[in-house]
Motif scaffolding. Sequence first.
Motif, PDB file in Angstrom:
ATOM      1  N   MET A   1       0.838  -1.194   0.000  1.00 49.34           N
ATOM      2  CA  MET A   1       0.000   0.000   0.000  1.00 49.34           C
ATOM      3  C   MET A   1       0.871   1.241   0.000  1.00 49.34           C
ATOM      4  N   ALA A   2       0.415   2.242  -0.702  1.00 46.76           N
ATOM      5  CA  ALA A   2       1.153   3.498  -0.729  1.00 46.76           C
ATOM      6  C   ALA A   2       0.952   4.273   0.567  1.00 46.76           C
ATOM      7  N   GLY A   3      -0.204   4.106   1.193  1.00 44.73           N
ATOM      8  CA  GLY A   3      -0.510   4.811   2.436  1.00 44.73           C
ATOM      9  C   GLY A   3      -0.976   3.853   3.507  1.00 44.73           C
ATOM     10  N   ARG A   4      -1.599   4.403   4.550  1.00 43.93           N
ATOM     11  CA  ARG A   4      -2.044   3.578   5.671  1.00 43.93           C
ATOM     12  C   ARG A   4      -3.214   2.689   5.279  1.00 43.93           C
ATOM     13  N   GLN A   5      -4.050   3.162   4.377  1.00 42.46           N
ATOM     14  CA  GLN A   5      -5.213   2.395   3.927  1.00 42.46           C
ATOM     15  C   GLN A   5      -5.105   2.142   2.427  1.00 42.46           C
ATOM     16  N   ILE A   6      -5.451   0.953   2.004  1.00 40.38           N
ATOM     17  CA  ILE A   6      -5.320   0.592   0.597  1.00 40.38           C
ATOM     18  C   ILE A   6      -6.375   1.304  -0.239  1.00 40.38           C
ATOM     19  N   THR A   7      -5.990   1.721  -1.436  1.00 43.21           N
ATOM     20  CA  THR A   7      -6.931   2.369  -2.350  1.00 43.21           C
ATOM     21  C   THR A   7      -7.491   1.334  -3.312  1.00 43.21           C
ATOM     22  N   LEU A   8      -8.611   1.669  -3.950  1.00 45.45           N
ATOM     23  CA  LEU A   8      -9.185   0.761  -4.932  1.00 45.45           C
ATOM     24  C   LEU A   8      -8.252   0.599  -6.122  1.00 45.45           C
ATOM     25  N   ASP A   9      -7.518   1.638  -6.443  1.00 45.65           N
ATOM     26  CA  ASP A   9      -6.552   1.549  -7.526  1.00 45.65           C
ATOM     27  C   ASP A   9      -5.459   0.543  -7.167  1.00 45.65           C
ATOM     28  N   GLU A  10      -4.999   0.581  -5.925  1.00 40.85           N
ATOM     29  CA  GLU A  10      -3.991  -0.386  -5.479  1.00 40.85           C
ATOM     30  C   GLU A  10      -4.551  -1.799  -5.464  1.00 40.85           C
ATOM     31  N   LEU A  11      -5.824  -1.945  -5.068  1.00 46.13           N
ATOM     32  CA  LEU A  11      -6.461  -3.257  -5.115  1.00 46.13           C
ATOM     33  C   LEU A  11      -6.529  -3.780  -6.549  1.00 46.13           C
ATOM     34  N   THR A  12      -6.854  -2.880  -7.479  1.00 44.32           N
ATOM     35  CA  THR A  12      -6.930  -3.260  -8.886  1.00 44.32           C
ATOM     36  C   THR A  12      -5.605  -3.834  -9.363  1.00 44.32           C
ATOM     37  N   VAL A  13      -4.533  -3.094  -9.107  1.00 46.50           N
ATOM     38  CA  VAL A  13      -3.209  -3.518  -9.554  1.00 46.50           C
ATOM     39  C   VAL A  13      -2.763  -4.780  -8.817  1.00 46.50           C
ATOM     40  N   GLY A  14      -3.030  -4.835  -7.514  1.00 37.55           N
ATOM     41  CA  GLY A  14      -2.641  -6.001  -6.726  1.00 37.55           C
ATOM     42  C   GLY A  14      -3.334  -7.272  -7.186  1.00 37.55           C
ATOM     43  N   LEU A  15      -4.634  -7.171  -7.435  1.00 32.56           N
ATOM     44  CA  LEU A  15      -5.385  -8.333  -7.908  1.00 32.56           C
ATOM     45  C   LEU A  15      -4.921  -8.752  -9.300  1.00 32.56           C
ATOM     46  N   GLY A  16      -4.629  -7.751 -10.146  1.00 30.52           N
ATOM     47  CA  GLY A  16      -4.119  -8.074 -11.474  1.00 30.52           C
ATOM     48  C   GLY A  16      -2.779  -8.783 -11.401  1.00 30.52           C
ATOM     49  N   GLY A  17      -1.924  -8.324 -10.479  1.00 29.12           N
ATOM     50  CA  GLY A  17      -0.630  -8.973 -10.292  1.00 29.12           C
ATOM     51  C   GLY A  17      -0.780 -10.388  -9.764  1.00 29.12           C
ATOM     52  N   ALA A  18      -1.732 -10.584  -8.844  1.00 29.94           N
ATOM     53  CA  ALA A  18      -1.978 -11.922  -8.304  1.00 29.94           C
ATOM     54  C   ALA A  18      -2.486 -12.860  -9.397  1.00 29.94           C
ATOM     55  N   ALA A  19      -3.355 -12.350 -10.269  1.00 34.52           N
ATOM     56  CA  ALA A  19      -3.882 -13.163 -11.371  1.00 34.52           C
ATOM     57  C   ALA A  19      -2.754 -13.615 -12.288  1.00 34.52           C
ATOM     58  N   LEU A  20      -1.849 -12.687 -12.609  1.00 33.20           N
ATOM     59  CA  LEU A  20      -0.721 -13.015 -13.480  1.00 33.20           C
ATOM     60  C   LEU A  20       0.189 -14.044 -12.830  1.00 33.20           C
ATOM     61  N   TRP A  21       0.442 -13.863 -11.532  1.00 34.80           N
ATOM     62  CA  TRP A  21       1.313 -14.792 -10.799  1.00 34.80           C
ATOM     63  C   TRP A  21       0.729 -16.200 -10.792  1.00 34.80           C
ATOM     64  N   VAL A  22      -0.589 -16.308 -10.542  1.00 33.44           N
ATOM     65  CA  VAL A  22      -1.236 -17.624 -10.501  1.00 33.44           C
ATOM     66  C   VAL A  22      -1.228 -18.262 -11.892  1.00 33.44           C
TER      67      VAL A  22
END
Length: 216
Positions: A1-22
């Motif tokens: 996370m860039a800050g203390r609370q995760i943003t929806l944009d960060e969730l988007t990128v994180g989930l996309g990265g997880a999909a690619l990894w799997v």
Amino acid sequence: MAGRQITLDELTVGLGGAALWVRKLARAAETPDTPVELSDTIKELRRIASQLAEQSDRMAFLARVVEGDVPLAKTFDSGDPWGTAARGTDRKDFGGPALIPTQWQLGRLAQEAKWALARDATADTTTYPEAMKGVGMGWESKEAQARRRRERDAAVAREVLITTCETCDASEGQQCRTKNGRVSEKSHVGRQREAEATVDARLGYLGDNPVAVPEA
């Protein structure tokens, strides 16, 4: 996370990265270094990757919604308002006012606004920032509340066993006992209350509600 609370944009990128990894794991599993047929695992990994990609797409859409890029209907089909306008209202059939909309409600509101604008380009719509103006950001999801409640209960269970019981004299590491001397799974009320008070003071809880949300 860039800050203390995760943003929806960060969730988007994180989930996309997880999909690619799997997906990469699924591809790698096609040729393991030991001759074992992993077809079922590969199919399951690909299914999980697809689900993660779909979640990433949903978060990307929601990120646009919260940024105000997507028009939203001001009310639900029922005529009930949401966001700031829902304060002081009562949705008896739906468990209270929708002060904090769900992701599915936002999707529906976006679809209704899209239909309304297709019929009339001047239709009265709103945006998420406009509709949520004045709603405080000190909020956590139901899942976070449930997790914190489980953590609190687990901490109380540990605290009970290091709290001396004034009713049956059970000491550290001992369960409470009945008047007949039998071990009980339940603690005496006084011991339980003392453990709860100690844990709540340590965690910053007030009754069922957390006063502070450290590292939540």
